[in-house]
Design a protein around this motif. Structure first.
Motif, PDB file in Angstrom:
ATOM      1  N   PHE A  62      59.923  66.260  43.449  1.00  0.00           N
ATOM      2  CA  PHE A  62      58.686  66.889  43.919  1.00  0.00           C
ATOM      3  C   PHE A  62      58.029  67.610  42.748  1.00  0.00           C
ATOM      4  CE2 PHE A  62      60.957  66.663  47.965  1.00  0.00           C
ATOM      5  CZ  PHE A  62      59.966  66.497  48.920  1.00  0.00           C
ATOM      6  N   GLN A  63      56.704  67.631  42.755  1.00  0.00           N
ATOM      7  CA  GLN A  63      55.991  68.543  41.873  1.00  0.00           C
ATOM      8  C   GLN A  63      55.035  69.378  42.725  1.00  0.00           C
ATOM      9  OE1 GLN A  63      53.232  67.079  38.804  1.00  0.00           O
ATOM     10  NE2 GLN A  63      53.815  68.806  37.516  1.00  0.00           N
ATOM     11  N   VAL A  64      55.114  70.681  42.537  1.00  0.00           N
ATOM     12  CA  VAL A  64      54.194  71.557  43.253  1.00  0.00           C
ATOM     13  C   VAL A  64      52.805  71.356  42.669  1.00  0.00           C
ATOM     14  CG1 VAL A  64      53.561  73.933  43.788  1.00  0.00           C
ATOM     15  CG2 VAL A  64      55.978  73.245  43.771  1.00  0.00           C
ATOM     16  N   ARG A 121      52.924  76.235  41.043  1.00  0.00           N
ATOM     17  CA  ARG A 121      52.124  75.127  40.528  1.00  0.00           C
ATOM     18  C   ARG A 121      52.723  74.488  39.272  1.00  0.00           C
ATOM     19  NH1 ARG A 121      45.633  75.212  39.824  1.00  0.00           N
ATOM     20  NH2 ARG A 121      45.452  73.846  38.013  1.00  0.00           N
ATOM     21  N   LEU A 135      61.708  72.940  52.710  1.00  0.00           N
ATOM     22  CA  LEU A 135      60.578  73.563  52.035  1.00  0.00           C
ATOM     23  C   LEU A 135      60.025  74.629  52.981  1.00  0.00           C
ATOM     24  CD1 LEU A 135      58.771  70.217  51.123  1.00  0.00           C
ATOM     25  CD2 LEU A 135      60.283  71.529  49.623  1.00  0.00           C
ATOM     26  N   LEU A 165      51.339  75.302  50.751  1.00  0.00           N
ATOM     27  CA  LEU A 165      51.997  74.610  49.638  1.00  0.00           C
ATOM     28  C   LEU A 165      51.581  73.143  49.647  1.00  0.00           C
ATOM     29  CD1 LEU A 165      54.184  75.018  47.405  1.00  0.00           C
ATOM     30  CD2 LEU A 165      55.883  74.379  49.124  1.00  0.00           C
ATOM     31  N   LEU A 176      52.413  69.521  47.702  1.00  0.00           N
ATOM     32  CA  LEU A 176      53.416  68.918  46.820  1.00  0.00           C
ATOM     33  C   LEU A 176      53.198  67.423  46.688  1.00  0.00           C
ATOM     34  CD1 LEU A 176      55.432  70.751  49.135  1.00  0.00           C
ATOM     35  CD2 LEU A 176      56.641  70.765  46.934  1.00  0.00           C
ATOM     36  N   ARG A 180      55.183  63.978  45.711  1.00  0.00           N
ATOM     37  CA  ARG A 180      56.585  63.546  45.763  1.00  0.00           C
ATOM     38  C   ARG A 180      56.689  62.089  45.353  1.00  0.00           C
ATOM     39  NH1 ARG A 180      60.173  62.241  51.212  1.00  0.00           N
ATOM     40  NH2 ARG A 180      62.190  62.577  50.248  1.00  0.00           N
TER      41      ARG A 180
END
Lengths: 368, 368, 368, 368
Positions: free
Chosen positions: C302-304, C322, C336, C342, C344, C346
């Protein structure tokens, strides 16, 4: 003569009041090649399928003599192509259609006769209820035809037949002629007047390559729309059915229902139906078996291969014997029963409905 | 020693000039669990596959005595589960992986012994190069194992083995253990310590239902991910191969190439591979045959079933005999040749590559 | 040193008693490149996946400065190919693998810089968490990269990047490098040192052809293994997620679970995953949302993209902001939660498992 | 009256010589519901499709006033269900079938009127050539209908329409009624007499979930037989076509042929046709464009959406204008040409033929 618009009796109560204006509108529709839904909906959109095709049974003891007589009176050759006599469903206006989608015919070949080579987009098969001596030659591969054999032949392959024996032979042809005729999908091409080989091997090359359970030759490793196997031999079918009933006798679950064994003929490259438009199966009922009533979208034809049984299709009921053929129209309930055992070949148009997501059966509790 | 970043010799010329700042950056990478592409690209993205696995051949005359000795020294039972001795590719760091994706082992069972019941997500098969007397029981269905038989068994089915005979028996197990280990996909569950049936039928129930060419029982009419047929008998494989060579002798096209016949074991519900991750085939080379050199993405293992031949894989060359196994790593060129005839069983990971659109072979003229 | 056979502590109780004969057998195994199952089974066949990869989070505030420093110290050019710095999972021995199958890296391009053209079998994508100004040119089609855009690029297509702007730009690359490296499936080819076009259109040609909902150009009407659409723009993703939450607010069922909206990026020619080996999704949690704990076979990253949240993976727990990236190894439970909302991005390897019938998740109640 | 067997003139030369015996045999055939192939083959198995349906064009300026008049004279309500007036192909015996498989009708709704809720197995769509103000409510989801919109609706979903506006509205319905009527696959069920919602949102819920290019909501991740997207809006279609022509003007390959852009409406869960039996497309010809002559197995209908053009189908030639509809029967050659630009909506039965492997077109050089 008031109005050109046809109104079914059952719909009468739904119709708008007839006035001169409405009659004029209806005449305008006719002139302009238009038809309103509200006068047709009862016919076009019934609550459940109302097949025009009727349940009907043809007797082998009637069919075979007529085929024999045709063998005397009608030559087989270029143009007429085949000495085939088709079952014409009484609900379908005299057309040679056993159901709206399917063709079923008895074909007859005199000793040493050839049926000329041609090809067509129609998918076809032969099933042999008795006799032997004919080879069907498909793309140059001679395939012996013997009692109990199922011989599919996909559209657009060259094929002819020749009778190598001193006796005549009759068998059943099944095709999707009515469907392709309806759908305007038919192509046809003439080949040589005689088959291109007189070889009479016991096994076709297609069987030598493909008739090994679970094995495929590395010649072709991609799926093909229709089966590359040109003969499904009786010995295999018979053994498969015998094993199913034996397993049931040993206490394992029955294949279809108690006393009822069945196999589907499949395309070994996909595991699916042998032909894109035609499903073929063989059913065996042990002595004393009655099948559960069932109805399905789509139509099919059974031929009794052995034994005797009571058949009910819709409101019709017959005692069927070896060679007899009967049609089951769409959504007509049918049951089979036998006191002494019954073997039946079956073919139908189920692949058309499944591939278009229109299949439905009474098992799903749907519809009716 | 300044920098933690590993630089392959072949990439040295591409690397930025080392300065104190760069060294500090590299140290920062290491601290923060980072690795630059530019130091690794030579290893990670070679022009063509550079397999770590090596071509290697294991001799049956070595394997079998060791298995026999294990039969004396090592009990089989719960926990260890199987008396199986795996081939460890010399390029793979001592792990019991014959290739990166595949497991191959000799399994050995003493007279009257049981291997306990368990199930796992790994797909498996057995292949018998010699002997008989053991039944593998899959979901309660006892399946005899005899020379030449191929016995697939899909992941997550209960299975155990028992030796009904007074002699020991050895065979080959193939699984996707390394792949599932790599991919962290493994589930495993213990069943009973002994198999749940002592029946020893010649044919399993799965064969009685499914081993009829082109026929499927109506029990199940949907595709299944793995084959429902638990035994592919030698008599069928042998006949299929013999027919292919006979057809070639009669002047018809060879199946693979001149003198080279081959069958693929298939899932009769799909026509595709028997197992989702494993392809299995049997190849027969007529006397005097050499195969064309070929390379493929993905790895495989051959076992000589009969005859003697010269095998070349990459830079390795062996004379292989009955029972010998050899590994062909990805993209290594290989050829087979025989003066007197050669029968080989083969299994590989091709379905993984085909399903992910990563398959490629030298036939396509691609790559190299 | 008695025995070369490695025995895991947990398996000790299952092992046969060590005797001189057994030790000699074990030495023989080693000599002959053999490994017994019974000493390895605990590692190879665990009850459920025991991933070597560890849950780990990388901070954007650490990554970006290092990328900037690399921008000063490391040129980008032929040989090194890309200024990309990969996340190295702490459980995977220092290799640049974020999970066993996946590569994730930050890539950095200085103003007016080019990354040279090449192609490789690895499937790739870029995702932009901030910045703009770079065009990636795929098979000659320049594709702008902007915050929130997802840019897939299937294996074996030519591609290079060029920065048209006066500022640097960083983004995330995701590839299946570790998987193809493991499986020995990699091919790689150099193209020109500079990209072949300096055009900087707002929309790529691929988008002009393909980015119309539910519409496909008649140019190609067959399915392709990977998506022909080279950019999935943030405005579409954002709107799709906003609509899902709006529908939930209007009383319709939530897409994933209450407060949790999500889209999957798909190949418009199949409706399936964008790339044969990689799944990509975008998830949005409304303020005050916690997800149900879930575990899946296969790994993901995952990346925020926006907002702040609490992330739990296995025994690890982080507050993610972030740009932060975290890895979820196979079968590790993850949740989460966010108080303020939020977003994200993925990506994961699910297609590998689904296509090989190895997918499993805690939703199925299976396994654990 | 000699013989009941019908013999087509063109086949006369192939027929056996008529004798009293043959006549008696033919009478026997009739009694026994049999028909010989040799008298029918010319009709049943032509060299190429000989469609009974004829090329025909219906003028919008004729259709619309008749629909308006029906709006005055004919109520819409339970039983008649819809104020729909169907095109009846002049070759199909007065049935409301625009081709053998397809239904095309103009439907008309007065201000504030409802068409009652029902469902049926027939697959359906609406296409709007002009006007707005009606919402079709599919499974409770209100879908606005506006000029240029294509609104598919798969079989067996509840649907009704209501006119929210103060003006009447007319549009085109397309269905597979003739096919399902032929094949006896029809089920039908009544729902409420009025639609269950009076909401009039600009976007349906289906669009809010599905009309984002390349994105699918995680609500459903399995393929569905028909599209879940209930409206394909004109703005998207128009933009897609404009982009294709713009790309061609910039020097890139034309989508179909020079000056000819086209999109196919697709099911976003599969990338295939929107409905299992119906294909829908939109074609745009730039000013001065003529299409290459083409013929295809299967039939279709075009409606001119904008512009004027010359249409040739078989031996027919018309100047077609906005709203005009014309039928192209199977294997009839057709071309389109325009001096000033032409936009056309098209629907046809191609999925039936493709799924049954009966598709063929002149592009393949096959057939005649």
């Amino acid at each position: 003569m008031d109005s050109p618009v046809r109104i079914a009796a059952t719909d009468a109560h739904d119709q708008p009041v007839r006035t001169p204006d409405l009659d004029e509108l209806y005449r305008g529709f006719e002139t302009e090649l238009l038809v309103p839904l509200w006068t047709e909906i009862g016919d076009l959109m019934p609550a459940r399928p109302v097949a025009k095709a009727l349940p009907h049974l043809w007797r082998w003891r009637t069919l075979l003599p007529m085929a024999e007589q045709a063998g005397e009176l009608v030559p087989v050759g270029r143009g007429g192509e085949r000495r085939a006599i088709a079952l014409a469903n009484p609900g379908l206006g005299g057309r040679p259609f056993v159901t709206p989608t399917l063709w079923a015919a008895i074909q007859y070949l005199n000793p040493r006769e050839d049926a000329p080579v041609h090809r067509h987009t129609q998918n076809a098969f032969r099933f042999v209820v008795e006799g032997e001596g004919v080879w069907t030659v498909v793309d140059g591969d001679p395939v012996a035809m013997r009692r109990g054999d199922f011989l599919p032949q996909a559209g657009w392959h060259w094929h002819g037949h020749h009778n190598r024996s001193d006796g005549p032979m009759a068998w059943i042809d099944g095709l999707d002629i009515p469907f392709q005729h309806y759908a305007d999908a038919t192509f046809f091409e003439f080949g040589p007047d005689e088959v291109d080989t007189r070889q009479d091997p016991a096994l076709s090359r297609s069987e030598r390559l493909w008739a090994h359970p679970g094995l495929r030759p590395l010649t072709h490793v991609r799926p093909t729309p229709a089966t590359p196997l040109l003969a499904y031999r009786w010995e295999h079918t018979d053994r498969a059915l015998a094993e199913q009933l034996a397993l049931e006798a040993e206490g394992y679950p029955a294949t279809v229902e108690p006393g009822h064994a069945a196999v589907r003929y499949t395309n070994p490259t996909t595991g699916g139906d042998v032909l894109p438009t035609i499903r073929a199966e063989f059913h065996r009922l042990a002595a004393g078996t009655s099948t559960r009533q069932r109805r399905e979208v789509g139509s099919c034809v059974f031929q009794v291969f052995d034994g005797t049984g009571e058949v009910t299709v819709g409101a019709e009921r017959w005692t069927a014997e070896r060679g007899d053929l009967f049609a089951v129209p769409s959504w007509q309930p049918f049951t089979l029963a036998t006191e002494t055992g019954l073997d039946l070949f079956r073919f139908g148009d189920a692949p058309i409905f499944e591939r278009l997501h229109l299949d439905r059966s009474s098992d799903e509790g749907a519809g009716t």
